[in-house]
Every structure is written in structure tokens, then in C-alpha cells.
Design an enzyme around this catalytic site. Structure first.
Site, PDB file in Angstrom:
ATOM      1  N   LYS A 274       0.862  -1.186   0.000  1.00  0.00           N
ATOM      2  CA  LYS A 274       0.000   0.000   0.000  1.00  0.00           C
ATOM      3  C   LYS A 274       0.897   1.233   0.000  1.00  0.00           C
ATOM      4  O   LYS A 274       1.848   1.320   0.773  1.00  0.00           O
ATOM      5  CB  LYS A 274      -0.925  -0.005   1.229  1.00  0.00           C
ATOM      6  CG  LYS A 274      -1.788   1.254   1.350  1.00  0.00           C
ATOM      7  CD  LYS A 274      -2.847   1.156   2.457  1.00  0.00           C
ATOM      8  CE  LYS A 274      -3.522   2.502   2.701  1.00  0.00           C
ATOM      9  NZ  LYS A 274      -4.541   2.449   3.782  1.00  0.00           N
ATOM     10  N   ASP A 279      -2.528   9.976   4.113  1.00  0.00           N
ATOM     11  CA  ASP A 279      -3.951   9.625   4.159  1.00  0.00           C
ATOM     12  C   ASP A 279      -4.712  10.617   5.041  1.00  0.00           C
ATOM     13  O   ASP A 279      -4.732  10.484   6.260  1.00  0.00           O
ATOM     14  CB  ASP A 279      -4.124   8.196   4.691  1.00  0.00           C
ATOM     15  CG  ASP A 279      -5.591   7.755   4.657  1.00  0.00           C
ATOM     16  OD1 ASP A 279      -6.429   8.488   4.078  1.00  0.00           O
ATOM     17  OD2 ASP A 279      -5.890   6.674   5.215  1.00  0.00           O
ATOM     18  N   LYS A 286     -10.485  12.549   8.040  1.00  0.00           N
ATOM     19  CA  LYS A 286     -10.175  12.002   9.360  1.00  0.00           C
ATOM     20  C   LYS A 286     -10.248  13.105  10.397  1.00  0.00           C
ATOM     21  O   LYS A 286      -9.960  14.261  10.102  1.00  0.00           O
ATOM     22  CB  LYS A 286      -8.732  11.463   9.372  1.00  0.00           C
ATOM     23  CG  LYS A 286      -8.544  10.130   8.679  1.00  0.00           C
ATOM     24  CD  LYS A 286      -7.109   9.655   8.838  1.00  0.00           C
ATOM     25  CE  LYS A 286      -6.866   8.379   8.061  1.00  0.00           C
ATOM     26  NZ  LYS A 286      -7.605   7.206   8.553  1.00  0.00           N
ATOM     27  N   ASP A 297       1.218   5.733   5.944  1.00  0.00           N
ATOM     28  CA  ASP A 297       0.334   4.921   5.104  1.00  0.00           C
ATOM     29  C   ASP A 297       1.013   4.408   3.819  1.00  0.00           C
ATOM     30  O   ASP A 297       0.399   3.724   3.014  1.00  0.00           O
ATOM     31  CB  ASP A 297      -0.930   5.718   4.766  1.00  0.00           C
ATOM     32  CG  ASP A 297      -2.175   4.859   4.819  1.00  0.00           C
ATOM     33  OD1 ASP A 297      -2.108   3.759   5.402  1.00  0.00           O
ATOM     34  OD2 ASP A 297      -3.209   5.278   4.262  1.00  0.00           O
ATOM     35  N   GLU A 358      -9.501   3.936   1.427  1.00  0.00           N
ATOM     36  CA  GLU A 358      -8.924   4.149   0.098  1.00  0.00           C
ATOM     37  C   GLU A 358      -7.909   3.087  -0.294  1.00  0.00           C
ATOM     38  O   GLU A 358      -7.753   2.786  -1.471  1.00  0.00           O
ATOM     39  CB  GLU A 358      -8.269   5.543   0.050  1.00  0.00           C
ATOM     40  CG  GLU A 358      -6.855   5.653   0.643  1.00  0.00           C
ATOM     41  CD  GLU A 358      -6.763   5.346   2.124  1.00  0.00           C
ATOM     42  OE1 GLU A 358      -7.794   5.448   2.812  1.00  0.00           O
ATOM     43  OE2 GLU A 358      -5.666   4.999   2.600  1.00  0.00           O
ATOM     44  N   ARG A 360      -7.740  -0.132  -0.033  1.00  0.00           N
ATOM     45  CA  ARG A 360      -8.261  -1.307  -0.747  1.00  0.00           C
ATOM     46  C   ARG A 360      -8.607  -0.974  -2.196  1.00  0.00           C
ATOM     47  O   ARG A 360      -8.516  -1.836  -3.064  1.00  0.00           O
ATOM     48  CB  ARG A 360      -9.464  -1.876   0.033  1.00  0.00           C
ATOM     49  CG  ARG A 360     -10.631  -0.942   0.138  1.00  0.00           C
ATOM     50  CD  ARG A 360     -11.606  -1.328   1.230  1.00  0.00           C
ATOM     51  NE  ARG A 360     -11.118  -0.995   2.575  1.00  0.00           N
ATOM     52  CZ  ARG A 360     -11.786  -1.205   3.694  1.00  0.00           C
ATOM     53  NH1 ARG A 360     -12.975  -1.782   3.655  1.00  0.00           N
ATOM     54  NH2 ARG A 360     -11.274  -0.867   4.856  1.00  0.00           N
TER      55      ARG A 360
HETATM   56  N1  BES Z   1      -4.658   4.165   6.655  1.00  0.00           N
HETATM   57  C1  BES Z   1      -5.830   3.870   7.349  1.00  0.00           C
HETATM   58  C2  BES Z   1      -5.675   2.739   8.366  1.00  0.00           C
HETATM   59  C3  BES Z   1      -4.810   3.016   9.560  1.00  0.00           C
HETATM   60  C4  BES Z   1      -5.363   3.527  10.718  1.00  0.00           C
HETATM   61  C5  BES Z   1      -3.480   2.713   9.540  1.00  0.00           C
HETATM   62  C6  BES Z   1      -4.574   3.747  11.825  1.00  0.00           C
HETATM   63  C7  BES Z   1      -2.684   2.925  10.656  1.00  0.00           C
HETATM   64  C8  BES Z   1      -3.233   3.446  11.795  1.00  0.00           C
HETATM   65  C9  BES Z   1      -6.931   3.443   6.372  1.00  0.00           C
HETATM   66  O1  BES Z   1      -6.891   3.984   5.114  1.00  0.00           O
HETATM   67  C10 BES Z   1      -8.233   3.856   6.969  1.00  0.00           C
HETATM   68  O2  BES Z   1      -8.447   5.020   7.116  1.00  0.00           O
HETATM   69  N2  BES Z   1      -9.051   2.879   7.327  1.00  0.00           N
HETATM   70  C11 BES Z   1     -10.309   3.124   7.919  1.00  0.00           C
HETATM   71  C12 BES Z   1     -11.299   2.186   7.297  1.00  0.00           C
HETATM   72  C13 BES Z   1     -12.723   2.526   7.597  1.00  0.00           C
HETATM   73  C14 BES Z   1     -13.109   3.818   6.960  1.00  0.00           C
HETATM   74  C15 BES Z   1     -13.591   1.391   7.091  1.00  0.00           C
HETATM   75  C16 BES Z   1     -10.187   2.883   9.413  1.00  0.00           C
HETATM   76  O3  BES Z   1      -9.435   1.989   9.804  1.00  0.00           O
HETATM   77  O4  BES Z   1     -10.796   3.590  10.175  1.00  0.00           O
HETATM   78 ZN    ZN Z   2      -5.010   4.572   4.453  1.00  0.00          ZN
HETATM   79 ZN    ZN Z   3      -7.889   5.880   4.976  1.00  0.00          ZN
END
Ligand code: BES
Ligand code: ZN
Ligand code: ZN
Length: 525
Positions: A274, A279, A286, A297, A358, A360
Site C-alpha cells: 500500500k 492519508d 479524518k 500509510d 482508500e 483497498r
Molecule cells: N490508513 C488507514 C488505516 C490506519 C489507521 C493505519 C490507523 C494505521 C493506523 C486506512 O486507510 C483507513 O483510514 N481505514 C479506515 C477504514 C474505515 C473507513 C472502514 C479505518 O481503519 O478507520
Molecule cells: Zn489509508
Molecule cells: Zn484511509
């Protein structure tokens, strides 16, 4: 940014020696309750009351035990506990890495630049990993050594002492391990390189600069390399990459590196990372606190890049592809919206419910791309979900995929190497969470089992004839406090060692052997 291909952190030189050296600092590894068995301690006891001193200090050789003492004006001896001797347990090896790092970091803080290490026989690899990864620091924007000596309130004279690095390690052992030392050095240098890139912020590393680093690595180490720009990405039909990247002022880059042996390859595999250089969440922005650290990320891609660099040097008889889609996930007038329906490279439609899911979207395009290269196996590393950290804690990666055999093989391998992993089960009953009213699939579930539904989303894009494992490294890719031998906060380079060792195991036919054995067993039953 100056394009770099090596870690900025200089590893200490290592010399293997059968004989002990006369140097100012010595580190001795001692197993728990085996103080009396150590020939090194016995030798010291002939001229110094060391048993007595160790006992007074409460040093028993337990994990985390450290004690140091001057046995003469120019001889400092440090003792570090290796914990209980139990060779079968992979966690045992982790104790060795941690002990070596603890000992060396302590001796460095006391100003020593040359150290010999004793008592690590049969665990030389782990001792070196602890040294190379434990001593690592990211000093490009701030000299952490200065900071540390100031915190301790030391005076000016010793301050310059404390800015010293450990430059030379004598590893005392009678085993012939020069090849091992060179290999571990290449591996850990690459892992530290991955850490450097992860630690670079989003104003330095973006899709363009990350692709420039990839191309410089390919050039320097002799890998095949093709980098696709946004027009080509659109032409290939990578709707996920286009959608995630379209909010940023810096367009995406799709990076494909490969290693091909001269001979006919024994197997073909692809490693995908990835590569979200930052992000923000996109329009599904966020919250402020969650956005901090999101430079992490891109960790998966950094580890893949580092693994490819090692693979180019060890030249295995298998074909290895390193792939990532570099995008910056930003909100803007051109950003993708919640409700958008996009098309992945294989034509399947995706309803984007949350633009923060994003990773995925970019990964499925990379998976489809990889599956068209004729590979038998795909492994992806991705900082994919916060849910994975909820499930397993911050230090263990979640492993999923369409082949339990392959997933367990990788999990066991990772654990041996100090990269903690555990399997999360796909569950058919969760399938309905990803059903969309308007498209083939939607990009998020309802929150429960979020790491698993993210994996199950990706599984829908993997052709059946390919063994695929997804490793969610959201937790262990980045540490916000010191843990184990990761004294430096930030990127850890998680996955580099597992990918490289996996390549070697596949080359040696180990995975196939294990699979065949299992088949034979189940045929007998
Ligand atoms: N990059 C994040 C996941 C992440 C979170 C990595 C904390 C490291 C630490 C990913 O893109 C994301 O934002 N995932 C969301 C998914 C949700 C929207 C279904 C998440 O984990 O909240
Ligand atoms: Zn991410
Ligand atoms: Zn994300």
C-alpha cells in the site's frame, strides 16, 4: 528531495573473531540462571569479584536485565539478560534481539564507539539484527543524540562523547559466519532504508518522489522497472487508483519493479505494498488526531521496495515482482465523493461509501495488474485498517487470504523473524456487509470485523488460481513509543525480513514441500 537508495543511518562495521579482543567495552549475553555456566564470567571472576557484584545488582540473566561495571580503569563490562534458554520457541529469538539492542544502546549512550559482544553463540543472527535495527536513528531533521544528552542534563564535556556512534562491533564466536553477517547487514540496511522513507513526511514523499526512489533503486541494483503516469493508469482502467489520487495536486504513479533470474525461474511471485503517501481520509476527512502519523500509510510500499533491493542482491532463482500504486488521499474540488461508483481494472464496479477506505481501492488494481503477470502467488503488505489494531493490538499484523496453507506458512515464518503476525478468519456470513445497492460491491462494511471485511473486499478481485495473502500492518508498521529493539519512534520496516525470507523459502521449495506433506497426510486419513 535528493533521491536516496540507502539508509542515512550508517551501520556499525562488524568483524567476526574467534578470540576475545582488548577493547574498552564488552557486552556479555547471559541466559537466565546460567551466570555460573558462563566461561566469560568465570574468567573475569579470577581477577574481579564479579559474582558478588552481579548478585548485589540483582542480575539474573532475565529479559531486560542490564548491568555494567568497570573491572579496571579501561575495561567496561556490560551484562545483558537473554532470558530462559528454550531454542524451539520463536519468542526466544526475540529476546536475543532485544538484549543485544538494549546492551548496545546503553553502551552507546555512555560514549563507547567500539564494543565486542560475547555469549551470543548460535544466535549471532539475532544479535546482529538487534544491533543494526536497535541502534537505528532518523537524524535528518534533528540530531536525537544531542537531545538525549541534554535531557540527562550532562555537562558540555561529556556531551561530545555522547554524540558518538557505535562504529565497530567485534562479534566473538567460533562459528564461521561471515556470509551470515553480510546477509543480515544487507537485510537490516534495507529495513532501515524502509524506515527512513516512512519517516519522511508527506511534504517530502509524494507519489512522484516515491516513484523516483523506486526508479533509482532499480537503476542502482539492476531491477526491471516500469513507472506508469496518470494517463497510462487511466488507459489501463485502474479506476481505484485514479479515484483515490484525484483529490491531490500531485497525480498518482503506478510502480512495477521486477527481478528475473537468468535461468528459467522456479516460481513467480508478486509483492504489493500500500502506497498512500499521506492519508487525510479524503472527503471522509479524518478527525485531527487520527490524521497525525498518516505519513505511515506508505509503509507497505516502503517495505516492498526495501525487500526488492535485497532480492536484487541475493539473486534468487525465482521471478519476483514489486508493485505499488502511489497516491495521496486528499480532499479537494477534484476529490472522489462518497456515493461515487468506480470501476476497478477488471471491470467490477465499486460503490465508494467512505473515501477513507482508500487503500483497498488502490490495492485491488495492483492485485489485478499482478495477476496478469503469470505469478502463482501474491503477498500484499498494507496499513489497511485501524480495526486490525483493535483486534490484535499495535504490534501484531493480521494475516488473511485465499490459502490457509500459505497464510500459516507466512505467519510462522514472520514470527520466527520477530515480525509478529496472526491469522484473522474470513467468514462467509460477513459477505453481506459489503453488498451494495448500486454496484458489484461497496468499499466498507458496518464496522464490526473491519480488518476482515477489508480483506474480504480485496479477495473478490483475486483470481482463484493464485495463492494470495494479505498482511494488515496498520499496527506494527509504525511505533509511537519505544518497543522491543525499536528505540527510534516512527517506521519499523515491518515485513522486509518476512518477504525476503519467504522468497528464499519459495526458492528452496520449502513451501511446496510443506504443502505436499500436508496433502500426503490428508490422503492417508
Ligand atoms: N490508513 C488507514 C488505516 C490506519 C489507521 C493505519 C490507523 C494505521 C493506523 C486506512 O486507510 C483507513 O483510514 N481505514 C479506515 C477504514 C474505515 C473507513 C472502514 C479505518 O481503519 O478507520
Ligand atoms: Zn489509508
Ligand atoms: Zn484511509
Amino acid at each position: 528531495m535528493k533521491v536516496v537508495t540507502e539508509s542515512l543511518f550508517q551501520l556499525p562495521e562488524v568483524e567476526v573473531s574467534e578470540k576475545k579482543m582488548k577493547v574498552p567495552a564488552t557486552l556479555i549475553g547471559v541466559f537466565q540462571d546460567e551466570i555460573k555456566d558462563s566461561p566469560y564470567i568465570k574468567e573475569i571472576s579470577r581477577k574481579f569479584p564479579i559474582y558478588d557484584r552481579l548478585e548485589k545488582a540483582g542480575f539474573k540473566g532475565k529479559e531486560g536485565d542490564f548491568f555494567d561495571i568497570d573491572i579496571s580503569p579501561d575495561e567496561r563490562i556490560a551484562f545483558v539478560g537473554l532470558g530462559k534458554k528454550d531454542e524451539k520457541n520463536p519468542i526466544k529469538k526475540e529476546n536475543i534481539r532485544r538484549a543485544s539492542a538494549l546492551g548496545l544502546v546503553n553502551l552507546r549512550s555512555k560514549g563507547f564507539d567500539t564494543v565486542q559482544i560475547l555469549g551470543f553463540e548460535n544466535y549471532e543472527r539475532e544479535a546482529l539484527e538487534g544491533a543494526f535495527l536497535g541502534l537505528y536513528e532518523f537524524r535528518k531533521y534533528k540530531d536525537t543524540r544531542e537531545q538525549k544528552s541534554k535531557e540527562k542534563g550532562s555537562n558540555d564535556e561529556t556531551e561530545s562523547e555522547k554524540k558518538k556512534d557505535i562504529k565497530k562491533i567485534y562479534l566473538i564466536t567460533d562459528r564461521k559466519i561471515n556470509n551470515l553477517v553480510s546477509y543480515v547487514r544487507i537485510l537490516c540496511e534495507a529495513q532501515n532504508f524502509a524506515r527512513d522513507i516512512v519517516n519522511e513526511p508527506g511534504n517530502v514523499i509524494n507519489p512522484l518522489t516515491l516513484s523516483e526512489i523506486a526508479s533509482a533503486i532499480a537503476e542502482k541494483y539492476g531491477l526491471g522497472c516500469e513507472i506508469f503516469d496518470i494517463e497510462e493508469i487511466k488507459k489501463m482502467g485502474m479506476g481505484g487508483v485514479v479515484a483515490v489520487g484525484q483529490g491531490s495536486a500531485i497525480p498518482p504513479k503506478f510502480v512495477h519493479l521486477w527481478w528475473k533470474p537468468d535461468k528459467k525461474p522456479k516460481d513467480k511471485v508478486a509483492f504489493i505494498g500500500k502506497a498512500i503517501t499521506f492519508d487525510s481520509g479524503g472527503l471522509s476527512l479524518k478527525p485531527q488526531q487520527s490524521m497525525v502519523t498518516m505519513k505511515l500509510d506508505k509503509s507497505g510500499a516502503c517495505s516492498v521496495l526495501a525487500a526488492m533491493k535485497v532480492i536484487a542482491q541475493i539473486k534468487p532463482d525465482i521471478e519476483v515482482h514489486g508493485i505499488f500504486a502511489a497516491c495521496e488521499n486528499m480532499p479537494s474540488g477534484t476529490a472522489q465523493r462518497p456515493d461515487d461508483i468506480i470501476k476497478a481494472m477488471d471491470g467490477k464496479t465499486i460503490e465508494v461509501v467512505n473515501t477513507d477506505a482508500e487503500g483497498r481501492l488502490t490495492l485491488v488494481d495492483a492485485i489485478i495488474f499482478a495477476s496478469r503477470l503469470g505469478v502463482s502467488k501474491i503477498v500484499d503488505l498494507a496499513t489497511l485498517t485501524g480495526a486490525c489494531m483493535v483486534a490484535l493490538g499495535e504490534y501484531t499484523a493480521g494475516v488473511m487470504g485465499n490459502s490457509e496453507d500459505f497464510a500459516w506458512f507466512i505467519t510462522n515464518l514472520g514470527r520466527e523473524l520477530g515480525e509478529k503476525m496472526w491469522i484473522l478468519p474470513f467468514d462467509k456470513d460477513l459477505d453481506e456487509k459489503l453488498k451494495s445497492d448500486f454496484a458489484f460491491i461497496k468499499n466498507v462494511g458496518d464496522g464490526y470485523g473491519g480488518a476482515i471485511t477489508a480483506g474480504m473486499f480485496m479477495a473478490k478481485f483475486v483470481p482463484e488460481n493464485i495463492e494470495w495473502v494479505h498482511i494488515d500492518i496498520a499496527g506494527p508498521a509504525f511505533v509511537t513509543k519505544k518497543i522491543g529493539y525499536f528505540y527510534a519512534k516512527g517506521g519499523t520496516g515491518f515485513g522486509v525480513r518476512t518477504l525476503v525470507e519467504l522468497t528464499r523459502k519459495i526458492e528452496e521449495g520449502e513451501y511446496q514441500k510443506q504443502k505436499n506433506n500436508k496433502k500426503q497426510k490428508s490422503n492417508k486419513n
